[in-house]
Structure formats: structure tokens, C-alpha cells
Design a protein around this motif. Sequence first.
Motif, PDB file in Angstrom:
ATOM      1  N   ALA A 297     -40.415   2.087 -18.094  1.00  8.60           N
ATOM      2  CA  ALA A 297     -41.050   3.412 -18.045  1.00  8.60           C
ATOM      3  C   ALA A 297     -40.042   4.503 -18.355  1.00  8.60           C
ATOM      4  N   ASP A 298     -40.559   5.606 -18.844  1.00  5.11           N
ATOM      5  CA  ASP A 298     -39.696   6.717 -19.227  1.00  5.11           C
ATOM      6  C   ASP A 298     -40.320   8.014 -18.731  1.00  5.11           C
ATOM      7  N   GLY A 299     -39.432   8.965 -18.337  1.00  7.29           N
ATOM      8  CA  GLY A 299     -39.924  10.253 -17.886  1.00  7.29           C
ATOM      9  C   GLY A 299     -38.834  11.050 -17.183  1.00  7.29           C
ATOM     10  N   ALA A 300     -39.126  12.307 -16.894  1.00  4.87           N
ATOM     11  CA  ALA A 300     -38.145  13.204 -16.276  1.00  4.87           C
ATOM     12  C   ALA A 300     -38.069  12.968 -14.768  1.00  4.87           C
ATOM     13  N   ILE A 301     -36.866  13.114 -14.220  1.00  3.54           N
ATOM     14  CA  ILE A 301     -36.626  12.992 -12.782  1.00  3.54           C
ATOM     15  C   ILE A 301     -36.042  14.308 -12.282  1.00  3.54           C
ATOM     16  N   THR A 302     -36.611  14.832 -11.204  1.00  8.18           N
ATOM     17  CA  THR A 302     -36.087  16.057 -10.604  1.00  8.18           C
ATOM     18  C   THR A 302     -35.417  15.726  -9.278  1.00  8.18           C
ATOM     19  N   TRP A 303     -34.391  16.504  -8.918  1.00  8.74           N
ATOM     20  CA  TRP A 303     -33.599  16.270  -7.707  1.00  8.74           C
ATOM     21  C   TRP A 303     -33.684  17.481  -6.791  1.00  8.74           C
TER      22      TRP A 303
ATOM     23  N   GLU B  93     -28.619  16.672 -10.893  1.00 14.33           N
ATOM     24  CA  GLU B  93     -28.751  15.480 -11.743  1.00 14.33           C
ATOM     25  C   GLU B  93     -28.127  14.248 -11.074  1.00 14.33           C
ATOM     26  N   GLY B  94     -28.306  14.128  -9.767  1.00 15.45           N
ATOM     27  CA  GLY B  94     -27.819  12.960  -9.040  1.00 15.45           C
ATOM     28  C   GLY B  94     -26.410  13.074  -8.501  1.00 15.45           C
ATOM     29  N   VAL B  95     -25.690  14.125  -8.859  1.00 12.10           N
ATOM     30  CA  VAL B  95     -24.334  14.330  -8.345  1.00 12.10           C
ATOM     31  C   VAL B  95     -24.423  15.141  -7.055  1.00 12.10           C
ATOM     32  N   VAL B  96     -24.038  14.522  -5.948  1.00 15.25           N
ATOM     33  CA  VAL B  96     -24.109  15.163  -4.634  1.00 15.25           C
ATOM     34  C   VAL B  96     -22.768  15.802  -4.316  1.00 15.25           C
ATOM     35  N   THR B  97     -22.791  17.080  -3.941  1.00 13.45           N
ATOM     36  CA  THR B  97     -21.580  17.801  -3.552  1.00 13.45           C
ATOM     37  C   THR B  97     -21.670  18.152  -2.073  1.00 13.45           C
ATOM     38  N   ALA B  98     -20.721  17.660  -1.290  1.00 11.44           N
ATOM     39  CA  ALA B  98     -20.694  17.907   0.159  1.00 11.44           C
ATOM     40  C   ALA B  98     -20.078  19.279   0.427  1.00 11.44           C
ATOM     41  N   LEU B  99     -20.821  20.139   1.122  1.00  9.83           N
ATOM     42  CA  LEU B  99     -20.382  21.519   1.337  1.00  9.83           C
ATOM     43  C   LEU B  99     -20.013  21.817   2.782  1.00  9.83           C
ATOM     44  N   SER B 100     -20.725  21.245   3.733  1.00  8.99           N
ATOM     45  CA  SER B 100     -20.414  21.506   5.133  1.00  8.99           C
ATOM     46  C   SER B 100     -20.865  20.317   5.978  1.00  8.99           C
TER      47      SER B 100
ATOM     48  N   ASP C  71     -26.169  16.843   8.126  1.00  5.59           N
ATOM     49  CA  ASP C  71     -27.032  15.837   7.503  1.00  5.59           C
ATOM     50  C   ASP C  71     -28.012  16.513   6.546  1.00  5.59           C
ATOM     51  N   ALA C  72     -28.320  15.827   5.475  1.00  6.25           N
ATOM     52  CA  ALA C  72     -29.311  16.310   4.507  1.00  6.25           C
ATOM     53  C   ALA C  72     -29.971  15.116   3.842  1.00  6.25           C
ATOM     54  N   THR C  73     -31.167  15.337   3.337  1.00  5.74           N
ATOM     55  CA  THR C  73     -31.888  14.289   2.611  1.00  5.74           C
ATOM     56  C   THR C  73     -31.978  14.677   1.145  1.00  5.74           C
ATOM     57  N   ILE C  74     -31.493  13.809   0.293  1.00  4.89           N
ATOM     58  CA  ILE C  74     -31.563  14.024  -1.151  1.00  4.89           C
ATOM     59  C   ILE C  74     -32.793  13.288  -1.681  1.00  4.89           C
ATOM     60  N   VAL C  75     -33.628  13.982  -2.457  1.00  8.72           N
ATOM     61  CA  VAL C  75     -34.889  13.423  -2.946  1.00  8.72           C
ATOM     62  C   VAL C  75     -34.896  13.436  -4.477  1.00  8.72           C
ATOM     63  N   ALA C  76     -35.267  12.289  -5.048  1.00  7.03           N
ATOM     64  CA  ALA C  76     -35.523  12.186  -6.488  1.00  7.03           C
ATOM     65  C   ALA C  76     -37.033  12.047  -6.675  1.00  7.03           C
ATOM     66  N   ALA C  77     -37.605  12.787  -7.630  1.00  8.15           N
ATOM     67  CA  ALA C  77     -39.066  12.801  -7.779  1.00  8.15           C
ATOM     68  C   ALA C  77     -39.475  12.732  -9.241  1.00  8.15           C
ATOM     69  N   HIS C  78     -40.599  12.083  -9.439  1.00  6.76           N
ATOM     70  CA  HIS C  78     -41.275  12.079 -10.741  1.00  6.76           C
ATOM     71  C   HIS C  78     -42.765  12.102 -10.447  1.00  6.76           C
ATOM     72  N   GLY C  79     -43.384  13.224 -10.714  1.00  5.34           N
ATOM     73  CA  GLY C  79     -44.801  13.366 -10.412  1.00  5.34           C
ATOM     74  C   GLY C  79     -45.039  13.195  -8.917  1.00  5.34           C
ATOM     75  N   VAL C  80     -45.945  12.263  -8.569  1.00  2.00           N
ATOM     76  CA  VAL C  80     -46.264  12.052  -7.158  1.00  2.00           C
ATOM     77  C   VAL C  80     -45.300  11.064  -6.501  1.00  2.00           C
ATOM     78  N   PHE C  81     -44.403  10.487  -7.273  1.00  2.00           N
ATOM     79  CA  PHE C  81     -43.508   9.459  -6.740  1.00  2.00           C
ATOM     80  C   PHE C  81     -42.171  10.073  -6.301  1.00  2.00           C
ATOM     81  N   THR C  82     -41.680   9.654  -5.146  1.00  4.20           N
ATOM     82  CA  THR C  82     -40.399  10.157  -4.634  1.00  4.20           C
ATOM     83  C   THR C  82     -39.598   9.007  -4.027  1.00  4.20           C
ATOM     84  N   ALA C  83     -38.289   9.192  -4.008  1.00  3.13           N
ATOM     85  CA  ALA C  83     -37.365   8.286  -3.316  1.00  3.13           C
ATOM     86  C   ALA C  83     -36.285   9.157  -2.694  1.00  3.13           C
TER      87      ALA C  83
END
Length: 321
Positions: free
Chosen positions: A61-67, A79-86, A89-101
Motif C-alpha cells: 500500500a502507498d499513501g501519506a503519513i502524518t505525525w 517525519e518520524g524524527v523525535v526530538t526530546a525537549l524536556s 512523557d509524550a505519545t507520538i502518533v502516526a496516522a493515515h486516514g482513520v488508521f493510527t499507530a
Amino acid sequence: MKTNAIKFLLAGFVALFMASCGGSDDDPKIEVTGIAIDQSTLEVEVEQTANLVASLLPAEADGAITWSSSDPSVAAVNEGVVTALSEGDATIVAAHGVFTASCAVTVTPKPIPLHETLKGSNYTIVQLDETSYTAIQDKVINDVRPDDENKFLYVWDGTFTGGTSNGPNFYGHTEGWVSLIVGGAGWSGAGYFVGPDYAQVDLTDMYANPDDYVFHIGMKSAQESSSYLLIFSDGTAEAKICVGSEDFNDGGTIFEAYKDFTRDGEWNSIEIPASKLRELGVFYNQTFNDTNVFAFLAGGVQGTTMDFDAAFFYKKPAATE
């Protein structure tokens, strides 16, 4: 007429050839059925980065992923690169349409470089935070920090009251340090006492090598004028040394100020050579217990603060050229 017929046949063959090679726009598109991230949890130090990889399902499958991040002040993502600032705890979410991880990110404090005073050996610990203690644990020969069983911090009745030990300690950690305030009129004092059931405190190597050892204490104050009398015992004799802005009057006996420190509310490092204690008659030439290993007075002026941390004897590392 024959020429036109040949051209027509050639055009037909070309169209048939292109169709057989997949040139048609009518191919069915692979439908996305989900999304996945290569890590479900992640630990990153402040100011560090880490990479997360998201994939659409199925693999073809092919398509755009938002973070996105649940708390960009703790961990930002691009774009998937996580930068630790302080820290947090935080949750990073990747999404495409109704699908998330998602990936649960924990941002840990930036490591504090080992302080010079923790690079020695043969430590006898009076006061020290647990993080710093762990860093030098294999170099500790005596640990007299209070445990309220055989080792105690005794405060003389009616003298000190508890202060507020907010903010980082001597080594920059968020763990505690000692803060006391002189209470009502009278005299103030406290001591780190090892009981008769505690194993013998052994500082005999300091007796054998007095030029190699010092007593270290971190102190701070914002009061322009205050002095403290530090008291050391080897079970047989006592040595008293004044640290402060002026001489210390101990019941009519005057002790000249040996050292002072800046009064800006910041931590200061104070070291007293073992050779100085020897000059005052404390030798540590035998093991001992059932006494105050270290005690102190802060005078009788109500409101005088006694804020200290990182109190210990240690053998300084050999000087390097």
C-alpha cells in the motif's frame, strides 16, 4: 492504399504492446488496511533525537503519513524524527486516514557529568544524594548517612527547625539536601552520630596519608553575615573549624574564620585538608564508633540558615600534568 493499411496495422501492434506492458491507468489501487510503528516504547535523553519508522499495511500500500505529539514541549516529532525537549512523557502518533499507530516516549534528564569531587577514592559519606552515591558506591569505605537504626542526625532540642530544600542539590540533582534554620533564642547544633552497635568507622588510611585526604562540604547562603562551626571527632578528640564571614564565638571561645563562601544563594565547594584536622589534634589513628563523626553549630541568631550537601571525607585523585 497499401501504405495506409501498413500504418494502421503498425499502430495496432504498438497499442497492443503497450497494454501488455502495463501501460493502462485502470490497474486497481492497493487499499490501506492499517498502519504500524517499528517501536511501541522509546526512551530518549533531553536534547537527543531518535527515529521512528511507520509503515502502511499491507506492505504494497502507498499513501501519506502524518505525525503528531501529545505534548510537543516534551517530545516534538517531524517525519518520524523525535526530538526530546524536556523531562516527561509524550505519545507520538502516526496516522493515515482513520488508521493510527502510537509510540509511548519517555524523556529522561540529560546526564550530569561526574563532578571532580566524585573522582577520588576511599569515601566516608556523611551526607550525599542517592544518585551521586550510586556513582561512587564501589569507592565508599564508610557510609555514616542516617538510617535511624544505628546512624542518626541528632538536632539539639529547641535549636534548629527544618528549612526548605527546594531546587537542585550540590550536584544538580533534584534529590534532597539538608536545610536547617536557627529557631528561638539560644544555641543551635546538630550531629551525625554513629551508635555503639554500628560497625567501626575506619579512617586509618587518612591517618597514614593525611596529605592525600580532605573533608568536603557544599554550602550555600544568601545571608550576608553568618558563620558556622564544623566539629570533627575521631572518638578520642575533637577539632573545631569556623566557616563563615566572621569569627565564631563558642561559649566565649573564639574560633577564627578559616574559610568563607560567596553569599549569592549558589552552591560553594569547601574543602578542609586532613592535615589541618591533625594540627588540631584529630588523628583518626584508630577505628571508632559511639560518637558524632561530624557535628556543627550555627550560632544563636534566629533565622540563620544552615544549608549544606555533599559532606564527606575522601582521597583526592593524584594530580596530573
